[in-house]
Design a protein around this motif. Structure first.
Motif, PDB file in Angstrom:
ATOM      1  N   ILE A  45     -67.484  35.462  34.801  1.00 14.24           N
ATOM      2  CA  ILE A  45     -66.755  36.005  35.947  1.00 14.24           C
ATOM      3  C   ILE A  45     -66.837  37.541  35.989  1.00 14.24           C
ATOM      4  O   ILE A  45     -66.953  38.148  37.056  1.00 14.24           O
ATOM      5  CB  ILE A  45     -65.272  35.569  35.918  1.00 14.24           C
ATOM      6  CG1 ILE A  45     -65.179  34.038  35.961  1.00 14.24           C
ATOM      7  CG2 ILE A  45     -64.491  36.192  37.066  1.00 14.24           C
ATOM      8  CD1 ILE A  45     -65.569  33.427  37.265  1.00 14.24           C
ATOM      9  N   LEU A  46     -66.772  38.183  34.829  1.00 12.46           N
ATOM     10  CA  LEU A  46     -66.730  39.653  34.784  1.00 12.46           C
ATOM     11  C   LEU A  46     -67.978  40.263  35.418  1.00 12.46           C
ATOM     12  O   LEU A  46     -67.888  41.170  36.249  1.00 12.46           O
ATOM     13  CB  LEU A  46     -66.578  40.126  33.335  1.00 12.46           C
ATOM     14  CG  LEU A  46     -65.306  39.670  32.601  1.00 12.46           C
ATOM     15  CD1 LEU A  46     -65.291  40.200  31.177  1.00 12.46           C
ATOM     16  CD2 LEU A  46     -64.069  40.148  33.348  1.00 12.46           C
ATOM     17  N   ALA A  49     -67.975  39.554  39.187  1.00 19.66           N
ATOM     18  CA  ALA A  49     -67.017  40.384  39.924  1.00 19.66           C
ATOM     19  C   ALA A  49     -67.556  41.802  40.109  1.00 19.66           C
ATOM     20  O   ALA A  49     -67.388  42.411  41.172  1.00 19.66           O
ATOM     21  CB  ALA A  49     -65.688  40.415  39.175  1.00 19.66           C
ATOM     22  N   LYS A  50     -68.191  42.308  39.082  1.00 16.97           N
ATOM     23  CA  LYS A  50     -68.769  43.651  39.157  1.00 16.97           C
ATOM     24  C   LYS A  50     -69.850  43.704  40.230  1.00 16.97           C
ATOM     25  O   LYS A  50     -69.929  44.655  41.026  1.00 16.97           O
ATOM     26  CB  LYS A  50     -69.346  44.035  37.793  1.00 16.97           C
ATOM     27  CG  LYS A  50     -69.858  45.456  37.719  1.00 16.97           C
ATOM     28  CD  LYS A  50     -70.321  45.797  36.306  1.00 16.97           C
ATOM     29  CE  LYS A  50     -70.823  47.237  36.238  1.00 16.97           C
ATOM     30  NZ  LYS A  50     -71.304  47.569  34.863  1.00 16.97           N
ATOM     31  N   ASN A  55     -62.091  42.097  42.220  1.00 15.39           N
ATOM     32  CA  ASN A  55     -61.218  42.119  41.059  1.00 15.39           C
ATOM     33  C   ASN A  55     -61.511  40.869  40.232  1.00 15.39           C
ATOM     34  O   ASN A  55     -61.398  39.745  40.729  1.00 15.39           O
ATOM     35  CB  ASN A  55     -59.752  42.105  41.516  1.00 15.39           C
ATOM     36  CG  ASN A  55     -58.789  42.112  40.349  1.00 15.39           C
ATOM     37  OD1 ASN A  55     -58.735  41.171  39.592  1.00 15.39           O
ATOM     38  ND2 ASN A  55     -58.024  43.194  40.234  1.00 15.39           N
ATOM     39  N   PRO A  56     -61.917  41.030  38.949  1.00 18.47           N
ATOM     40  CA  PRO A  56     -62.347  39.866  38.165  1.00 18.47           C
ATOM     41  C   PRO A  56     -61.260  38.809  37.980  1.00 18.47           C
ATOM     42  O   PRO A  56     -61.548  37.619  38.037  1.00 18.47           O
ATOM     43  CB  PRO A  56     -62.764  40.475  36.814  1.00 18.47           C
ATOM     44  CG  PRO A  56     -62.171  41.850  36.786  1.00 18.47           C
ATOM     45  CD  PRO A  56     -62.076  42.287  38.197  1.00 18.47           C
ATOM     46  N   ARG A  57     -60.012  39.237  37.795  1.00 17.75           N
ATOM     47  CA  ARG A  57     -58.957  38.247  37.583  1.00 17.75           C
ATOM     48  C   ARG A  57     -58.670  37.478  38.876  1.00 17.75           C
ATOM     49  O   ARG A  57     -58.440  36.262  38.838  1.00 17.75           O
ATOM     50  CB  ARG A  57     -57.689  38.928  37.057  1.00 17.75           C
ATOM     51  CG  ARG A  57     -56.663  37.931  36.548  1.00 17.75           C
ATOM     52  CD  ARG A  57     -55.516  38.574  35.790  1.00 17.75           C
ATOM     53  NE  ARG A  57     -54.521  37.577  35.433  1.00 17.75           N
ATOM     54  CZ  ARG A  57     -54.561  36.826  34.340  1.00 17.75           C
ATOM     55  NH1 ARG A  57     -55.530  36.970  33.478  1.00 17.75           N
ATOM     56  NH2 ARG A  57     -53.610  35.927  34.095  1.00 17.75           N
ATOM     57  N   LEU A  59     -60.864  36.983  41.255  1.00 15.53           N
ATOM     58  CA  LEU A  59     -62.024  36.108  41.463  1.00 15.53           C
ATOM     59  C   LEU A  59     -61.911  34.875  40.558  1.00 15.53           C
ATOM     60  O   LEU A  59     -62.191  33.748  40.996  1.00 15.53           O
ATOM     61  CB  LEU A  59     -63.325  36.864  41.162  1.00 15.53           C
ATOM     62  CG  LEU A  59     -64.625  36.077  41.320  1.00 15.53           C
ATOM     63  CD1 LEU A  59     -64.767  35.554  42.747  1.00 15.53           C
ATOM     64  CD2 LEU A  59     -65.838  36.935  40.945  1.00 15.53           C
ATOM     65  N   ALA A  60     -61.487  35.091  39.332  1.00 19.13           N
ATOM     66  CA  ALA A  60     -61.328  33.975  38.405  1.00 19.13           C
ATOM     67  C   ALA A  60     -60.297  32.975  38.920  1.00 19.13           C
ATOM     68  O   ALA A  60     -60.498  31.756  38.819  1.00 19.13           O
ATOM     69  CB  ALA A  60     -60.903  34.491  37.029  1.00 19.13           C
ATOM     70  N   GLY A  82     -60.367  38.097  33.048  1.00 17.20           N
ATOM     71  CA  GLY A  82     -61.079  37.187  33.936  1.00 17.20           C
ATOM     72  C   GLY A  82     -61.851  36.100  33.214  1.00 17.20           C
ATOM     73  O   GLY A  82     -62.760  35.481  33.781  1.00 17.20           O
TER      74      GLY A  82
END
Length: 589
Positions: A45-46, A49-50, A55-57, A59-60, A82
């Motif tokens: 996910i990280l 997201a990048k 936002n990775p969390r 998106l998770a 995330g």
């Protein structure tokens, strides 16, 4: 054959589908791995997201909402910035293992490789008319394990034993035999490998003594080398006697190692004699090799000698003789163009690394190796004594391989005999198990170390019942067989409806990894990854025994059946895995 998709692959696909549903334009990899916090953790996910500037969390959290749960995934939660922690259902574990258990072959549901090729493995390379010593052990043991691993994945494997059966020493031996006829005459069926080696050793010493003391004999011997290279019939017939006598000895040693070496796979240096002239011509005409001081050489700017000058690969000597380079390059041509190999694997001592580096580069320049045909040297390390120095006898000479194997079997037999009365073993079983345990101990100690590393040869440790040894694994297998014999009318049967105890889950999840580990060990030419898996499997089984009694009268019948199913599949996995390493698993120990 029933091919079973691993739990890892099933979870991976479930998460990939959820990622695609969340970000349709992304080519997303969940980066799934096993985890101590849950059954699996996804770390992809990280990066995603990048790339999506999200936002990775958050998106998770969106991905979690897209994951279908219930049948396979029991629970999935967002952790940290995330990461995803995934727990799978007990039912999915049991059903997956049941599918493996139902495979009526010995593959346990492990699928074949998607794109198998043809690999020629060059291993187990003794020398004619010479005793095998401890230095010959690793090439044979590692090579044999890789043959089993690659064939199990579906690869077409061609075995090659490039024995040392050519060269100047044969002029001396042949001339001596010619002047002392009958020295090697016997009925083949009546001679043991030890007797064959004794004959060769005695004859070699006598020939060497005469060679060193008699100038006229030395001249005749050197003339005989020319006759051998020219293919003079009488000389070739004498040479063949040495090869045949040596093979009796080779086969006896490999038989002690419980290893199949087929005569058709023995293609020594002599097998490429007819190709040497053409190999040199092709290299010279293509400009890959050039004449330097009368010798045909290949130069490499990046490979320098002690004097700082480029070190050449000498393909043909200035006197017209051929060295190892010409033979090895001819072997590559044969393996690529006649055997149609896609991979060439050489299980050869690390001390020959420079030679093979130059040989492979020469073959690339000549166009014999390319992106479609690769060559790789699995350069193994040295066997050391307990003192950390190269393994030698007290007299400073290399340990005879037969002596080493005999001692291993003697030590192992003593260990087996010590427990024999408790188990009720017959004398025949003690002898057979002693052999299987002793040879298995030697092989496992070698294979449980990364091939590129040196390792210490310590028989006391090798035949120990505890620790990372083959004996520990063999006892784990035998213990399961004992439980199955004591089960009475109860039979192994999977019960997916049952809730699994933590130790049952741990054992089940580890069993599921077998196919992945085998594929990885084969792809990376790394048998030590399989030994590590099997040791962990036996350790996980020990924890299971401590926490989950299999035949307890307090257990419901379906619990007993399910636990019998788990341990029986563990036994099959241990047996299959050990067989891929060339190690036997006695039924009673």
């Amino acid at each position: 054959m029933t091919s079973v998709t691993s739990l890892t692959d099933l979870v991976h696909q479930r998460l990939a589908d959820a990622l695609t549903a969340t970000l349709p334009e992304a080519d997303a990899d969940p980066l799934l791995r096993r985890s101590d916090r849950a059954d699996f953790q996804a770390n992809g996910i990280l990066a995603l997201a990048k790339k999506a500037k999200a936002n990775p969390r958050e998106l998770a959290t969106r991905v979690v909402a897209s994951v279908v749960t219930g049948d396979l995934v029991k629970d999935i939660e967002v952790s940290g910035p995330g990461f995803l922690n995934i727990t799978i259902t007990d039912k999915a574990i049991t059903e997956n293992l049941a599918a493996r258990y139902a495979d009526d072959t010995d593959r346990l549901g492990v699928p074949l490789a998607a794109h198998p090729g043809t690999t020629v493995i060059d291993y187990a390379q003794p020398n004619v008319a010479k005793e095998m010593h401890v230095g010959h052990l690793r090439s044979a043991v590692i090579g044999d394990a890789l043959v089993q691993l690659l064939e199990f994945t579906g690869e077409s494997v061609v075995r090659r034993h490039h024995i040392g059966d050519w060269g100047t020493q044969f002029g001396m031996l042949i001339q001596y035999l010619d002047e002392h006829p009958g020295e090697l005459d016997h009925a083949d069926a009546d001679i043991t490998g030890e007797e064959a080696m004794s004959n060769l050793d005695r004859l070699y010493k006598a020939a060497r003594k005469l060679f060193d003391s008699d100038e006229e004999f030395k001249t005749r011997a050197r003339r005989r080398v020319v006759d051998l290279q020219a293919g003079e019939p009488k000389t070739l017939a004498a040479w063949q006697k040495f090869v045949d006598e040596s093979k009796i000895y080779f086969f006896s040693v490999f038989d002690k190692l419980d290893m199949e070496i087929r005569d058709a796979d023995i293609v020594g240096e002599s097998g490429y004699n007819d190709m040497l002239d053409e190999t040199c011509r092709l290299l010279e005409e293509s400009g890959v090799a050039t004449i330097s001081n009368g010798a045909l050489c290949v130069f490499f700017d990046e490979i320098k000698g002690p004097d700082g000058n480029p070190t050449p690969l000498i393909v043909r000597k200035s006197d017209g003789g051929y060295g190892y380079a010409a033979t090895d390059l001819s072997a590559i041509r044969d393996r690529v163009f006649n055997l149609k190999a896609t991979n060439l694997l050489y299980v050869v001592d690390v001390r020959q690394s420079l030679h093979f580096k130059m040989v492979f580069e020469t073959a690339k320049r000549a166009g014999w190796l390319n992106d479609d045909v690769t060559a790789y040297q699995l350069a193994f390390g040295t066997i050391l004594g307990k003192d950390g120095k190269p393994f030698k006898t007290r007299e400073g000479v290399s340990v005879k391989l037969e002596d080493l194997l005999d001692e291993a079997v003697q030590r192992a037999t003593a260990v087996v005999r010590d427990k024999a009365e408790k188990v009720g073993l017959t004398e025949r079983e003690i002898v057979d198990n002693g052999r299987d345990v002793g040879i298995g101990a030697v092989k496992y100690a070698d294979l449980s170390t990364s091939a590129v590393r040196d390792y210490k040869f310590d028989l006391d440790q090798m035949v120990s019942l505890s620790g990372d040894t083959s004996v520990y694994l063999q006892y784990a297998y035998a213990r399961i067989q004992s439980i199955l014999r004591k089960a009475g009318e109860a039979r192994p049967a999977a019960h997916p409806e049952l809730e699994l105890a933590p130790a049952e889950r741990a054992l089940g999840l580890h069993l599921d990894q077998f196919g992945e580990v085998v594929a990885e060990a084969a792809k990376e030419y790394a048998p030590h990854k399989l030994t590590a898996y099997l040791y962990q499997l036996a350790s996980t089984l020990t924890t299971f025994y401590d926490q989950c009694h299999v035949l307890s009268p307090d257990n419901a019948p379906e619990v007993v059946e399910n636990r019998l199913f788990l341990v029986d599949l563990t036994a099959r996995t241990l047996q299959r895995g050990m067989a891929l390493l060339g190690i036997r698993t006695p039924e009673r120990l």
